[in-house]
Write a protein that holds these residues in place. Sequence first.
Motif, mmCIF file in Angstrom:
data_model
loop_
_atom_site.group_PDB
_atom_site.id
_atom_site.type_symbol
_atom_site.label_atom_id
_atom_site.label_comp_id
_atom_site.label_asym_id
_atom_site.label_seq_id
_atom_site.Cartn_x
_atom_site.Cartn_y
_atom_site.Cartn_z
ATOM 1 N N LEU A 52 0.822 -1.215 0.000
ATOM 2 C CA LEU A 52 0.000 0.000 0.000
ATOM 3 C C LEU A 52 0.855 1.264 0.000
ATOM 4 O O LEU A 52 0.607 2.199 -0.754
ATOM 5 C CB LEU A 52 -0.942 0.000 1.208
ATOM 6 C CG LEU A 52 -2.066 -1.037 1.186
ATOM 7 C CD1 LEU A 52 -2.917 -0.912 2.449
ATOM 8 C CD2 LEU A 52 -2.936 -0.895 -0.059
ATOM 9 N N LYS A 60 -3.515 1.486 -2.900
ATOM 10 C CA LYS A 60 -4.978 1.498 -2.982
ATOM 11 C C LYS A 60 -5.451 2.209 -4.243
ATOM 12 O O LYS A 60 -6.436 1.797 -4.860
ATOM 13 C CB LYS A 60 -5.581 2.164 -1.745
ATOM 14 C CG LYS A 60 -7.086 1.929 -1.637
ATOM 15 C CD LYS A 60 -7.647 2.394 -0.307
ATOM 16 C CE LYS A 60 -7.756 3.896 -0.255
ATOM 17 N NZ LYS A 60 -8.534 4.363 0.920
ATOM 18 N N THR A 64 -7.803 0.531 -7.090
ATOM 19 C CA THR A 64 -9.044 1.191 -7.498
ATOM 20 C C THR A 64 -9.077 1.404 -9.005
ATOM 21 O O THR A 64 -10.109 1.187 -9.667
ATOM 22 C CB THR A 64 -9.193 2.538 -6.771
ATOM 23 O OG1 THR A 64 -9.243 2.303 -5.352
ATOM 24 C CG2 THR A 64 -10.458 3.250 -7.206
ATOM 25 N N GLU A 86 -8.199 -0.014 7.847
ATOM 26 C CA GLU A 86 -7.385 -0.073 6.632
ATOM 27 C C GLU A 86 -7.657 -1.358 5.853
ATOM 28 O O GLU A 86 -7.664 -1.366 4.619
ATOM 29 C CB GLU A 86 -5.911 0.051 6.998
ATOM 30 C CG GLU A 86 -5.545 1.463 7.457
ATOM 31 C CD GLU A 86 -4.234 1.500 8.200
ATOM 32 O OE1 GLU A 86 -3.962 0.546 8.975
ATOM 33 O OE2 GLU A 86 -3.485 2.464 8.023
ATOM 34 N N GLU A 89 -10.902 -0.816 4.044
ATOM 35 C CA GLU A 89 -10.701 0.034 2.870
ATOM 36 C C GLU A 89 -10.021 -0.731 1.742
ATOM 37 O O GLU A 89 -10.333 -0.528 0.566
ATOM 38 C CB GLU A 89 -9.884 1.271 3.248
ATOM 39 C CG GLU A 89 -10.631 2.280 4.104
ATOM 40 C CD GLU A 89 -11.896 2.768 3.428
ATOM 41 O OE1 GLU A 89 -11.833 3.159 2.254
ATOM 42 O OE2 GLU A 89 -12.970 2.725 4.075
ATOM 43 N N GLY A 90 -9.106 -1.609 2.097
ATOM 44 C CA GLY A 90 -8.436 -2.420 1.073
ATOM 45 C C GLY A 90 -9.393 -3.339 0.346
ATOM 46 O O GLY A 90 -9.378 -3.445 -0.882
ATOM 47 N N ALA A 93 -11.655 -1.428 -1.926
ATOM 48 C CA ALA A 93 -10.983 -1.010 -3.162
ATOM 49 C C ALA A 93 -10.902 -2.141 -4.178
ATOM 50 O O ALA A 93 -10.633 -1.901 -5.357
ATOM 51 C CB ALA A 93 -9.586 -0.484 -2.849
ATOM 52 N N TYR A 98 -5.717 -10.083 2.130
ATOM 53 C CA TYR A 98 -4.988 -9.037 2.844
ATOM 54 C C TYR A 98 -4.089 -9.714 3.864
ATOM 55 O O TYR A 98 -4.571 -10.489 4.693
ATOM 56 C CB TYR A 98 -5.987 -8.112 3.544
ATOM 57 C CG TYR A 98 -5.460 -6.773 4.015
ATOM 58 C CD1 TYR A 98 -5.840 -5.591 3.378
ATOM 59 C CD2 TYR A 98 -4.619 -6.673 5.120
ATOM 60 C CE1 TYR A 98 -5.394 -4.354 3.824
ATOM 61 C CE2 TYR A 98 -4.166 -5.445 5.573
ATOM 62 C CZ TYR A 98 -4.568 -4.282 4.923
ATOM 63 O OH TYR A 98 -4.117 -3.057 5.361
#
Length: 221
Positions: A52, A60, A64, A86, A89-90, A93, A98
């Motif tokens: 990231l 990210k 996206t 986070e 959000e990952g 996206a 993860y």
Amino acid sequence: MKVLLVEDDASIANQLAEALRGENFVVDIARNGEDGQHMGDTATYDVAVLDLGLPKVEGKAILTAWRSAGRTLPVLILTARDGWSEKVEGFKAGADDYLTKPFRTEELIMRLRALVRRAAGHAQAKIVCGPLAFDAQLGTFELDGLPLKLTGLEWRVLSSLVLRKEVVLTRADLLERVYDGDADVDSNSLEVIVARLRRKIGHHRIETVRGLGYRLTAGAA
């Protein structure tokens, strides 16, 4: 299996690339986000490992952009950012998995194999094509129930074919999945590998589709 590794920490990138190549993955490394995004846009990969906190373009933002462009490349985010927000959000996206640093290389490799398998449409780890069986989670082949011994290049070709069994793969597609981007490749190297595989699993198992490429089939001789 070809991996795009987008990681600016040279030590992590080099160690991980060495481990992946030891497991017969083909690995291309991008040291910054701009290069990583371009490589993901212009080359063929089975899976990407994406940091990231990258220079030039954040991870990210890359993810996206890929998803907005309709790119379905499986992506595993590998980062030191371990906060729940986070991670959320990952995934929002477009991440498929993860993993936080520090990490166990063995776990990362198993996760990548699972992503590649599922992206190819296989729910189960064991993929069967006639007498040939491939354990996509362990990376092992059997023929008629017995272990099949393969060289690294043979493994890369056969795993690409069995993940897409009964589907024609072009010569260019196979070459991309067999050799690193900077490899010096002989013009007939793929044909030599296919010939060796045919001697090991049966000539009729790998069909040459004239003008197109190769196909692994379960059909009888």
